[in-house]
Every structure is written in structure tokens, then in C-alpha cells.
Write a protein that holds these residues in place. Structure first.
Motif, short mmCIF file in Angstrom:
data_model
loop_
_atom_site.label_atom_id
_atom_site.label_comp_id
_atom_site.label_asym_id
_atom_site.label_seq_id
_atom_site.Cartn_x
_atom_site.Cartn_y
_atom_site.Cartn_z
N PHE A 12 0.82 -1.21 0.00
CA PHE A 12 0.00 0.00 0.00
C PHE A 12 0.85 1.27 0.00
CE2 PHE A 12 -2.42 -3.35 2.20
CZ PHE A 12 -3.56 -3.38 1.42
N ARG A 13 2.17 1.10 -0.10
CA ARG A 13 3.07 2.25 0.04
C ARG A 13 2.86 3.31 -1.04
NH1 ARG A 13 8.77 3.98 -0.44
NH2 ARG A 13 9.52 4.52 1.66
N ASN A 14 2.52 2.87 -2.24
CA ASN A 14 2.37 3.81 -3.34
C ASN A 14 0.91 3.95 -3.79
OD1 ASN A 14 5.22 4.41 -3.65
ND2 ASN A 14 5.42 2.28 -4.36
N ARG A 15 0.00 3.73 -2.86
CA ARG A 15 -1.41 3.89 -3.20
C ARG A 15 -1.69 5.36 -3.53
NH1 ARG A 15 -4.42 1.66 1.88
NH2 ARG A 15 -5.96 1.31 0.25
N PRO A 16 -2.72 5.66 -4.28
CA PRO A 16 -3.02 7.05 -4.65
C PRO A 16 -3.24 7.94 -3.42
CG PRO A 16 -4.25 5.53 -6.03
CD PRO A 16 -3.61 4.71 -4.96
N VAL A 17 -2.78 9.17 -3.52
CA VAL A 17 -2.91 10.12 -2.42
C VAL A 17 -4.35 10.26 -1.98
CG1 VAL A 17 -2.76 12.58 -1.84
CG2 VAL A 17 -0.82 11.42 -2.93
N GLN A 18 -5.26 10.41 -2.95
CA GLN A 18 -6.67 10.63 -2.60
C GLN A 18 -7.24 9.44 -1.83
OE1 GLN A 18 -8.12 13.56 -3.04
NE2 GLN A 18 -9.90 12.77 -1.91
N GLU A 19 -6.79 8.27 -2.17
CA GLU A 19 -7.25 7.07 -1.47
C GLU A 19 -6.80 7.08 -0.01
OE1 GLU A 19 -6.36 2.42 -2.11
OE2 GLU A 19 -7.02 3.49 -3.93
N SER A 20 -5.55 7.44 0.20
CA SER A 20 -5.05 7.52 1.58
C SER A 20 -5.79 8.61 2.36
CB SER A 20 -3.54 7.80 1.59
OG SER A 20 -2.80 6.62 1.36
N LEU A 21 -6.05 9.74 1.70
CA LEU A 21 -6.76 10.84 2.37
C LEU A 21 -8.15 10.39 2.81
CD1 LEU A 21 -5.82 13.90 0.12
CD2 LEU A 21 -5.14 13.52 2.51
N GLU A 22 -8.85 9.70 1.92
CA GLU A 22 -10.21 9.25 2.26
C GLU A 22 -10.20 8.22 3.39
OE1 GLU A 22 -11.79 7.87 -1.42
OE2 GLU A 22 -11.97 9.88 -2.30
N LEU A 23 -9.24 7.29 3.32
CA LEU A 23 -9.15 6.27 4.36
C LEU A 23 -8.77 6.89 5.71
CD1 LEU A 23 -7.37 3.40 2.40
CD2 LEU A 23 -9.71 3.38 3.26
N PHE A 24 -7.87 7.85 5.67
CA PHE A 24 -7.44 8.51 6.90
C PHE A 24 -8.60 9.26 7.56
CE2 PHE A 24 -4.54 11.78 9.07
CZ PHE A 24 -4.24 10.91 10.12
N GLU A 25 -9.42 9.89 6.72
CA GLU A 25 -10.60 10.59 7.24
C GLU A 25 -11.58 9.59 7.87
OE1 GLU A 25 -13.34 13.65 8.09
OE2 GLU A 25 -11.22 13.72 7.55
N LYS A 26 -11.74 8.44 7.25
CA LYS A 26 -12.63 7.42 7.80
C LYS A 26 -12.06 6.83 9.09
CE LYS A 26 -14.81 6.10 3.43
NZ LYS A 26 -15.03 5.01 2.42
N MET A 27 -10.74 6.69 9.14
CA MET A 27 -10.11 6.26 10.39
C MET A 27 -10.45 7.23 11.51
SD MET A 27 -6.28 5.18 9.01
CE MET A 27 -5.55 5.26 10.65
N LYS A 28 -10.36 8.51 11.20
CA LYS A 28 -10.65 9.54 12.19
C LYS A 28 -12.09 9.44 12.68
CE LYS A 28 -10.90 14.56 12.73
NZ LYS A 28 -10.89 15.87 12.02
N LYS A 29 -13.00 9.13 11.78
CA LYS A 29 -14.42 9.04 12.13
C LYS A 29 -14.79 7.74 12.85
CE LYS A 29 -16.06 12.03 8.37
NZ LYS A 29 -16.86 12.10 7.13
N GLY A 30 -13.84 6.83 12.93
CA GLY A 30 -14.10 5.59 13.63
C GLY A 30 -14.82 4.55 12.80
N GLU A 31 -14.66 4.60 11.48
CA GLU A 31 -15.37 3.68 10.61
C GLU A 31 -14.68 2.33 10.45
OE1 GLU A 31 -16.49 5.43 6.88
OE2 GLU A 31 -17.18 7.30 7.82
N PHE A 32 -13.49 2.20 11.01
CA PHE A 32 -12.76 0.93 10.94
C PHE A 32 -12.46 0.43 12.34
CE2 PHE A 32 -11.29 3.34 7.12
CZ PHE A 32 -11.94 2.57 6.15
#
Length: 557
Positions: free
Chosen positions: A145-165
Motif C-alpha cells: 500500500f506504500r504507493n497507493r493514490p494520495v486521494q485514497e489515503s486521504l479518504e481512508l485517513f478521514e474514515k479512520m478519524k471518524k471511527g469507521e474501521f
């Protein structure tokens, strides 16, 4: 180089060099950054004295900042105890701050790092990430996952913050160098999912920054000039600086991390995890048990702030770790207590002595000094009567020429009182002495100015009037461990080295003035040791902890 320069320790030399190179003195700022996951221990006293000492030396502010990034282990109790310890040591901090104060800023910086291609969300379990890091002699394996698209990481990080995982489902990692020989640089985790309430932020956050990410950036936010830490963080310094590179702005203070050797003291452990285990498994009564190497424990035992600070000054600031003999610490404790402790009379293994020629039902109040080392300490009066208690070991029916205490037919002086002569004893059916009978010389009263009062005898004993005696519980503390380095042997659990005789309870008697003793006030039980009144005391039974013995043969080099 002048004498003053030669006397500087290496940290002071760094600061002097920075000032000489143009750092304005008003930009100096230090901090003490404990994690509130336990009580401070003897090792922390060095970091406290270094940081606050530099603040005092240079007239610079020192922040107290709690690096509270792990709500699983942090509690308000620990915050309160840390503040109390620093106050007790006599230091004042400029501001009380928390890494949690900066959680929003840290999150925003992390988002920017994702945008800049410097961080990514990794969906691998922590065990896999650890395995992929390999070892310093073998290149690590990059995450898929090291070179995954920036937008994908941004969206996942936001969901992490919201407690969705769920916890452990993913983490945010810095993208640095999986081939670095420094393992800390192999794409370290910056955030993990942790759905635990925080003692200050409550349920606001479902992700928490890792210590390495929050620690240095908090220093930068506070514009700390010199970030001083112990030697185990030396190999974290490249990561500290790399993180700083990502957020540093021109015309701001770039904090400088420097490391000093930890302080290890014999018969003590300084691992919070192991101290927590001692508490959890009830090997001690709590974090402030007088046998614990915590500041709270040492305070309760009767150590003084001055003695600890003198000890730290003597140990000095070094770059290499070594083991400090606990006797050096106790030497400084004794040295300070000798100056400040009130002298009192107490008997911890009593035997009754009856002065047969002293009038029955009569009593005197005799003058005795509070502390001969302090000319301003004054004096007090102690009661004297026909029946007294002395220490059992201070009497022998027969004693050789080197026994200068009381023996049958022999004379001693009772401290601040009279010369007595032992005449006979009563014993029980087991041959144990129950009562000693003696006579006194009424002309030998201390301080009376008579020729007899000036007569010299070789022994002087402490004593307590039986009619006025205050029953006390005396707690005789000794080393918690039986070996100087209980956690040095990896094959043996350190708990196996706990000293079964580290605490003994003794019932004794004291002069009545100790009924008004203040908790924590230092006393010298004359000819016995240094003691302090414990918080477990009740009006019916005061409790006194032995701080240190009166003497030992140790002399610092």
C-alpha cells in the motif's frame, strides 16, 4: 578555555555554543515531557533537575508537557502525581501543557504529509509490518500500500478519524526509507486506530498519534530550543529531525534534540512497566510505597528534595550509562537529614528499667536540644520518671571492655538526664530479661552545673519515660530487591529477587512530643536512625517509617 568553561557539562556547552553562534538568549526554552502512564521514578529526577536547572541557570521558561498519546495507559491520577512530585522537588514550570492540546494540528500536518506523498494508509496488520521491517542488516520489504493514490489515503485517513474501521484494521505510516539501517526510519507508524476515551479529550478521537510523531512536533509547536532526553532516544533523533523537516517554517526556532545518559541506581528498577507489575501483583502497597523507587515513594520514606538534588548534582550529566550505588543516594539523604531532622527519643525494642531510688509518683521535665547541628532549632522538655524504657540491646548482664552501654555494676548517662548504675534484673521462665533495676545519682543531672553532673561516663543511652510513653508503630524498610540489578538477568524474572524482609513492623515507644508530629517531617530517633511520620498514622497509633539508618561506612569518593 577559562575555568568556568571547563566546568560546563556537555549540554551546557551545547547551549553556550548555540548562544555564541547567534541564538538569542530569550529564545531559550526547555521542557520536561513525561508520559502520564505511571508515577515518576528516581530516573526521572535527573531529567527534571537537568531541564529545570537549565531554566534557572539561563533564566529561561520550562514547560511541563504531558505526552498523553496513549489513552490505554494514561490516567488523571498520574498527571496529578507528576505535578505534585515536581512541586515537592521545588521546581516551578512556566506552562502546563499536553500533547493532546495539539491533536488537531498534528492531524492537519499528517493530512498535508499525505498530500505531499510523505505518508500513506497501510491496511496490513501490525505483525506483518513488523516482519517486513526485517533487521538493520537486511533491507525491509515495502508495503503493497506504500504507493497507493494520495486521494485514497486521504479518504481512508478521514474514515479512520471518524471511527469507521476497527482497531488494528489500518494505520498511517510515514514514507521514509525501508532500506535505512536505522529501524526507526523504516516507514514508522504515525497514527493507529484506538477507540478508547482519553482522559482529557473524551471520545473525540478514534485515532491517536504515535509518541515519535507527537513528541517532536509538540516541542516545535512550543518552540522548545533544546529537547533533552535520555540516551535510549538517540537512535530516534534522525526520525525526530525528519518529522521536523516536514513542518518547519523559516524564522521559527528549530528545536535541537540531545541525549544524556539515564540514571540507574542499584537495587532499584526504572521500568514503568515493571513498576506497574509490582503494584498490580501487590508486591507493594501502591505506587507510593516507601520501598518503590518512585519520587512519591521516596518522599513518603522521608527523603528530602535537597538530598535528591544534591545527589543528582554529584552524579552529573554524562553521555555514558553506568550503575550508581544506592549508598551514594543514601549518603546525601543522611547528610541533609542530619542538618534538618528534629532529635527525639524513641525505643523500638523496649525493656523496662526501674530506678529504685527515684521517688515514686514523681516526674521531671528535662531540657534537651532539638538539633545540635542547627543553632536556631531550640530545645524542648521531655518527661522523666522512676520507670523508663531503654533499648534491649543497650543492656547486658555481663559485657566486655568494649561494651560501653549498660551492664550489671556499670554506669551510663541517660541522655539529658542522670547517671544510672545497673544493680539487678528480673527474668521470665525462658531467661528473658523483663525488668532491669538501677539506681541513679541525683547530683548528676545534666546541665545542673554540679561537679557530679560533669562527671564523664563512657556510655550515653536514649530512653523514654514509661508513664508518658507514646505507643508507635515503626516500619523498618530495607531494599526491595536482594540483588543490585534485579532486571539485568533476562533468564530470571525480576520478581524472584524481591526481598522478603524489605518491611518489618515493630511496636515501640516514643517521647510524648511525637503525638504532635507532622506527616513527612524528618526526625532522628537518637542512636537508631532517621524516621518520618507516615500518612497511615492515627491519633491512637502514630506510624513512623525508617528513612535510613543513622550511619553506614559509605563515603563518596
Amino acid at each position: 578555555m577559562d575555568d568556568e568553561k571547563k566546568s560546563l557539562n556537555f549540554i551546557e556547552q551545547i547551549i553556550e555554543d548555540d548562544l555564541a553562534a547567534g541564538l538569542p538568549q530569550d529564545k531559550l526554552r526547555f521542557r520536561f515531557p513525561p508520559e502520564p502512564n505511571g508515577y515518576l521514578h528516581v530516573g526521572h529526577t535527573k531529567a527534571i533537575c537537568i531541564n529545570f536547572g537549565l531554566g534557572e541557570k539561563y533564566g529561561a521558561p520550562v514547560n511541563l508537557r504531558f505526552d498523553d498519546t496513549n489513552p490505554e495507559k494514561e490516567e488523571q491520577e498520574f498527571v496529578d502525581s507528576i505535578k505534585a512530585d515536581i512541586e515537592w522537588l521545588g521546581f516551578k514550570y512556566d506552562q502546563e501543557l499536553y500533547a493532546s492540546d495539539y491533536f488537531d494540528q498534528l492531524y492537519d500536518w499528517a493530512v498535508q504529509m499525505i498530500i505531499d506523498g510523505k505518508a500513506y494508509v497501510d491496511e496490513q496488520p501490525s505483525e506483518v509490518i513488523t516482519e517486513q521491517r526485517k533487521n538493520p542488516f537486511e533491507n525491509g520489504v515495502e508495503s503493497p500500500f506504500r504507493n497507493r493514490p494520495v486521494q485514497e489515503s486521504l479518504e481512508l485517513f478521514e474514515k479512520m478519524k471518524k471511527g469507521e474501521f476497527e482497531e488494528g484494521a489500518m494505520s498511517l505510516r510515514a514514507k521514509i526509507d525501508m532500506t535505512s539501517p536505522n529501524m526507526n526510519m523504516r516507514d514508522p507508524v504515525m497514527y493507529r486506530i484506538l477507540k478508547r476515551p482519553h482522559h482529557r479529550t473524551g471520545d473525540k478521537w478514534k485515532i491517536y498519534p504515535m509518541y515519535d510523531w507527537a513528541h517532536g512536533e509538540s516541542d516545535y509547536i512550543e518552540q522548545i530550543s533544546h529537547s533533552l532526553c535520555s540516551l535510549e532516544f538517540e537512535n530516534h533523533r534522525p526520525l525526530y529531525n525528519w518529522y521536523l523537516d516536514q513542518v518547519y517554517e523559516e524564522n521559527t526556532t528549530r528545536n535541537k534534540q540531545r541525549e544524556f545518559a539515564r540514571m540507574n541506581v542499584s537495587y532499584m528498577i526504572t521500568s514503568k512497566r515493571k513498576l506497574q507489575r509490582l503494584v498490580a501483583e501487590k508486591a507493594v502497597t501502591g505506587w507510593d510505597d516507601p520501598r518503590m523507587p518512585t519520587i512519591s515513594g521516596m518522599r513518603r520514606l522521608g527523603f528530602t528534595p535537597t538530598s535528591i538534588k544534591n545527589f543528582i548534582e554529584r552524579v552529573g550529566v554524562a553521555k555514558r550509562e553506568n550503575l550508581i550505588d544506592i549508598q551514594l543516594l543514601e549518603f546525601f539523604v543522611r547528610e541533609d537529614l542530619n542538618k534538618v531532622a528534629t532529635r527525639v527519643m524513641a525505643v523500638v525494642d523496649p525493656v523496662k528499667l526501674v530506678i529504685t531510688n527515684y521517688p515514686e509518683n514523681e516526674e521531671e521535665w528535662l531540657e534537651t536540644e532539638n538539633n545540635p547541628e542547627d543553632e536556631n532549632a531550640g530545645s524542648r522538655k521531655v518527661p522523666f520518671s522512676r520507670e523508663i524504657f531503654i533499648e534491649r540491646e543497650d543492656f547486658k548482664e555481663e559485657g566486655n571492655k568494649k561494651f560501653f552501654r549498660l551492664k550489671l555494676g556499670g554506669e551510663v548517662r541517660l541522655k539529658s538526664a542522670y547517671i544510672i548504675k545497673a544493680e539487678s534484673v528480673d527474668k521470665d521462665e525462658n531467661g528473658e530479661i523483663q525488668t532491669i533495676y538501677a539506681t541513679y545519682d541525683p547530683k548528676s543531672k545534666s546541665g545542673s552545673g554540679t561537679e557530679e553532673s560533669l562527671r564523664k561516663v563512657k556510655g550515653t543511652l536514649h530512653w523514654v519515660s514509661a508513664a508518658h510513653a507514646l505507643p508507635i508503630e515503626v516500619r523498618i524498610y530495607d531494599r526491595l530487591f536482594t540483588t543490585p540489578q534485579p532486571d539485568a538477568e533476562k533468564e530470571t524474572d525480576f520478581m524472584e529477587f524481591i526481598n522478603p524482609d524489605s518491611l518489618k513492623f515493630v511496636q515501640g515507644f516514643a517521647e510524648p512530643s511525637l503525638a504532635d508530629a507532622e506527616i513527612g517531617h524528618p526526625y532522628q530517633f537518637q542512636r537508631i536512625g532517621y524516621f518520618t511520620k507516615d500518612r497511615d498514622s492515627t491519633p491512637e497509633k502514630p506510624v513512623f517509617n525508617r528513612t535510613v539508618t543513622l550511619k553506614d561506612g559509605y563515603k563518596p569518593e
